[in-house]
Design a protein around this motif. Structure first.
Motif, PDB file in Angstrom:
ATOM      1  N   THR A   1      -5.013  -1.576  -6.620  1.00 49.91           N
ATOM      2  CA  THR A   1      -4.096  -1.763  -5.702  1.00 49.91           C
ATOM      3  C   THR A   1      -2.614  -1.638  -6.312  1.00 49.91           C
ATOM      4  O   THR A   1      -1.863  -1.116  -5.741  1.00 49.91           O
ATOM      5  CB  THR A   1      -3.981  -3.274  -5.102  1.00 49.91           C
ATOM      6  OG1 THR A   1      -5.389  -3.473  -4.496  1.00 49.91           O
ATOM      7  CG2 THR A   1      -3.082  -3.519  -4.128  1.00 49.91           C
TER       8      THR A   1
ATOM      9  N   LEU B   1       0.072  10.524  -1.591  1.00 49.05           N
ATOM     10  CA  LEU B   1      -0.307   9.445  -0.746  1.00 49.05           C
ATOM     11  C   LEU B   1      -1.759   9.599  -0.378  1.00 49.05           C
ATOM     12  O   LEU B   1      -2.536   8.539  -0.199  1.00 49.05           O
ATOM     13  CB  LEU B   1       0.615   9.492   0.498  1.00 49.05           C
ATOM     14  CG  LEU B   1       2.081   9.177   0.592  1.00 49.05           C
ATOM     15  CD1 LEU B   1       2.822   9.616   1.540  1.00 49.05           C
ATOM     16  CD2 LEU B   1       2.219   7.743   0.265  1.00 49.05           C
ATOM     17  N   ALA B   2      -2.297  10.708  -0.331  1.00 51.68           N
ATOM     18  CA  ALA B   2      -3.787  10.741  -0.142  1.00 51.68           C
ATOM     19  C   ALA B   2      -4.528   9.934  -1.278  1.00 51.68           C
ATOM     20  O   ALA B   2      -5.481   9.378  -1.157  1.00 51.68           O
ATOM     21  CB  ALA B   2      -4.222  12.142  -0.047  1.00 51.68           C
TER      22      ALA B   2
ATOM     23  N   THR C   1       1.846   8.603   4.923  1.00 50.92           N
ATOM     24  CA  THR C   1       1.096   9.816   4.744  1.00 50.92           C
ATOM     25  C   THR C   1       1.261  10.669   6.148  1.00 50.92           C
ATOM     26  O   THR C   1       1.719  12.006   5.939  1.00 50.92           O
ATOM     27  CB  THR C   1      -0.378   9.446   4.347  1.00 50.92           C
ATOM     28  OG1 THR C   1      -0.442   8.838   3.419  1.00 50.92           O
ATOM     29  CG2 THR C   1      -1.169  11.015   4.378  1.00 50.92           C
TER      30      THR C   1
ATOM     31  N   ALA D   1       0.373   2.947   3.915  1.00 49.83           N
ATOM     32  CA  ALA D   1       0.188   4.272   3.405  1.00 49.83           C
ATOM     33  C   ALA D   1      -0.348   5.176   4.057  1.00 49.83           C
ATOM     34  O   ALA D   1       0.186   6.408   4.296  1.00 49.83           O
ATOM     35  CB  ALA D   1      -0.876   4.069   2.292  1.00 49.83           C
ATOM     36  N   SER D   2      -1.268   4.832   5.182  1.00 49.28           N
ATOM     37  CA  SER D   2      -1.565   5.836   6.167  1.00 49.28           C
ATOM     38  C   SER D   2      -0.358   6.372   7.154  1.00 49.28           C
ATOM     39  O   SER D   2      -0.302   7.673   7.307  1.00 49.28           O
ATOM     40  CB  SER D   2      -2.607   4.961   7.188  1.00 49.28           C
ATOM     41  OG  SER D   2      -3.576   4.830   6.525  1.00 49.28           O
TER      42      SER D   2
ATOM     43  N   MET E   1       2.705   4.994  -4.225  1.00 49.40           N
ATOM     44  CA  MET E   1       2.970   4.900  -2.835  1.00 49.40           C
ATOM     45  C   MET E   1       4.223   4.954  -2.732  1.00 49.40           C
ATOM     46  O   MET E   1       5.162   5.733  -1.976  1.00 49.40           O
ATOM     47  CB  MET E   1       2.460   3.969  -2.016  1.00 49.40           C
ATOM     48  CG  MET E   1       2.646   3.990  -0.551  1.00 49.40           C
ATOM     49  SD  MET E   1       2.149   2.677   0.538  1.00 49.40           S
ATOM     50  CE  MET E   1       2.871   1.273  -0.115  1.00 49.40           C
TER      51      MET E   1
ATOM     52  N   CYS F   1      -3.272   7.497  -2.949  1.00 48.52           N
ATOM     53  CA  CYS F   1      -3.248   5.975  -2.661  1.00 48.52           C
ATOM     54  C   CYS F   1      -4.327   5.779  -1.791  1.00 48.52           C
ATOM     55  O   CYS F   1      -4.595   4.584  -1.928  1.00 48.52           O
ATOM     56  CB  CYS F   1      -1.661   5.631  -2.105  1.00 48.52           C
ATOM     57  SG  CYS F   1      -0.521   6.046  -3.098  1.00 48.52           S
ATOM     58  N   LEU F   2      -4.366   6.422  -0.795  1.00 49.02           N
ATOM     59  CA  LEU F   2      -5.376   5.814   0.303  1.00 49.02           C
ATOM     60  C   LEU F   2      -6.784   5.709  -0.328  1.00 49.02           C
ATOM     61  O   LEU F   2      -7.599   4.844  -0.129  1.00 49.02           O
ATOM     62  CB  LEU F   2      -5.215   7.038   1.517  1.00 49.02           C
ATOM     63  CG  LEU F   2      -4.052   6.721   2.490  1.00 49.02           C
ATOM     64  CD1 LEU F   2      -4.445   8.067   3.349  1.00 49.02           C
ATOM     65  CD2 LEU F   2      -4.025   5.668   3.109  1.00 49.02           C
TER      66      LEU F   2
ATOM     67  N   TYR G   1      -6.994   2.595  -2.481  1.00 54.51           N
ATOM     68  CA  TYR G   1      -6.745   1.372  -1.657  1.00 54.51           C
ATOM     69  C   TYR G   1      -8.265   1.251  -0.983  1.00 54.51           C
ATOM     70  O   TYR G   1      -8.950   0.008  -0.922  1.00 54.51           O
ATOM     71  CB  TYR G   1      -5.873   1.537  -0.338  1.00 54.51           C
ATOM     72  CG  TYR G   1      -4.421   1.102  -0.812  1.00 54.51           C
ATOM     73  CD1 TYR G   1      -4.242   0.199  -1.781  1.00 54.51           C
ATOM     74  CD2 TYR G   1      -3.517   2.002  -0.328  1.00 54.51           C
ATOM     75  CE1 TYR G   1      -2.802  -0.131  -2.249  1.00 54.51           C
ATOM     76  CE2 TYR G   1      -2.075   1.730  -0.828  1.00 54.51           C
ATOM     77  CZ  TYR G   1      -1.835   0.522  -1.644  1.00 54.51           C
ATOM     78  OH  TYR G   1      -0.424   0.257  -2.013  1.00 54.51           O
ATOM     79  N   GLY G   2      -8.686   2.421  -0.619  1.00 55.95           N
ATOM     80  CA  GLY G   2     -10.213   2.150  -0.204  1.00 55.95           C
ATOM     81  C   GLY G   2     -11.205   1.877  -1.013  1.00 55.95           C
ATOM     82  O   GLY G   2     -12.139   0.999  -0.963  1.00 55.95           O
TER      83      GLY G   2
ATOM     84  N   LEU H   1      -2.772  -0.553   2.960  1.00 54.00           N
ATOM     85  CA  LEU H   1      -3.753   0.509   3.360  1.00 54.00           C
ATOM     86  C   LEU H   1      -2.994   1.050   4.739  1.00 54.00           C
ATOM     87  O   LEU H   1      -2.866   2.199   4.782  1.00 54.00           O
ATOM     88  CB  LEU H   1      -5.011   0.099   3.478  1.00 54.00           C
ATOM     89  CG  LEU H   1      -5.868   1.323   3.768  1.00 54.00           C
ATOM     90  CD1 LEU H   1      -6.049   2.494   3.040  1.00 54.00           C
ATOM     91  CD2 LEU H   1      -7.313   0.571   3.927  1.00 54.00           C
TER      92      LEU H   1
END
Length: 260
Positions: free
Chosen positions: A238, A215-216, A66, A62-63, A245, A218-219, A222-223, A59
């Motif tokens: 995941t 990527l957003a 992004t 990925a942030s 990602m 992905c976030l 993951y959340g 996570l």
């Protein structure tokens, strides 16, 4: 005062009478350390703990990716705007040079007509007229004729002498036309190159924007995986998010490498 036993304690009206099988209220309720009706909480396995740590790391990665892709996209958008501005300025300059060349072409055409009149006066007029026409012609050639136009007149005379049956106009000379319109064509080529550069930056910015959207996603995945309890579902989400990602990161790196 009379002493009362447990069986003789007076009861308030409306209060149920204790029976032999019902314990007497003592004013102190028993304390149960846990609710025996609920099953005890299951301890997380070592794999699940390690997976949670891995999910947290992914996570965070990925942030970071992004933010980096979004920053690169904004840079290319700025480069695109600058290239578009430069292309507009160059196009305006090219248009000005084109109009200037056309004006010079018209001026030279008028000058050529005047030269033709003076040439006739020199050839068929009397002595005085011929002398005045010759002096006027020399003055016009000195004051008004450009170097390219004078060379075009000489070129035309040579062509007409070589082919008397076909008239060759001086303003059809390739060198003369090149001297007039080469600045315009060069400036126009620069404007087109700047516009093409702006289009490239726009394409790269669009690709990075697409990577940012991926990527957003992905976030988001993951959340969701971080708050779910079912381990198989968390693993699937995941895995999907990680694949997306990696694709988005590869796309971003390819765009930056190409642009560099």
């Amino acid at each position: 005062m009379p002493a009362f036993t447990a069986q003789q304690v007076p009861q308030h009206p409306g209060q149920p009478q204790p029976t032999a099988h019902q314990p007497q209220p003592t004013g102190h309720q028993p304390h149960y350390p846990f609710d025996s009706s609920r099953p005890p909480k299951k301890k997380r396995s070592r794999f699940e703990k390690n997976f949670t740590v891995l999910l947290t790391v992914l996570l965070g990665l990925a942030s970071i990716v992004t933010a980096w892709a979004s920053f690169q996209a904004s840079l290319y958008d700025g480069e695109m705007a600058e290239a578009n501005t430069r292309a507009g300025v160059l196009a305006a300059e090219a248009e000005s040079l084109y109009l200037e060349a056309n004006a010079q072409l018209i001026t030279d055409a008028s000058l050529l007509n005047r030269i033709a009149e003076l040439s006739v006066q020199m050839d068929y007029g009397d002595y005085d007229t011929s002398v005045i026409a010759s002096a006027t012609l020399d003055l016009l050639m000195y004051q008004s004729a450009t170097e390219a136009f004078a060379a075009a007149i000489i070129w035309s005379d040579e062509q007409n002498s070589a082919s008397p049956g076909t008239y060759t106009h001086p303003q059809t000379s390739p060198d003369y036309l090149a001297a007039l319109y080469t600045p315009y064509t060069e400036k126009k080529a620069q404007a087109e190159a700047a516009a093409a550069e702006a289009a490239e930056y726009n394409d790269w910015g669009d690709q990075l924007t697409l990577a940012t959207v991926m990527l957003a996603i992905c976030l988001f995945l993951y959340g969701i995986a971080a708050v779910l309890r079912a381990l198989p579902t968390r693993i699937v989400l995941t895995g999907i998010a990680t694949v997306v990602m990696l694709v988005a990161s590869g796309l971003s790196l390819a765009v930056v490498a190409t642009a560099s």
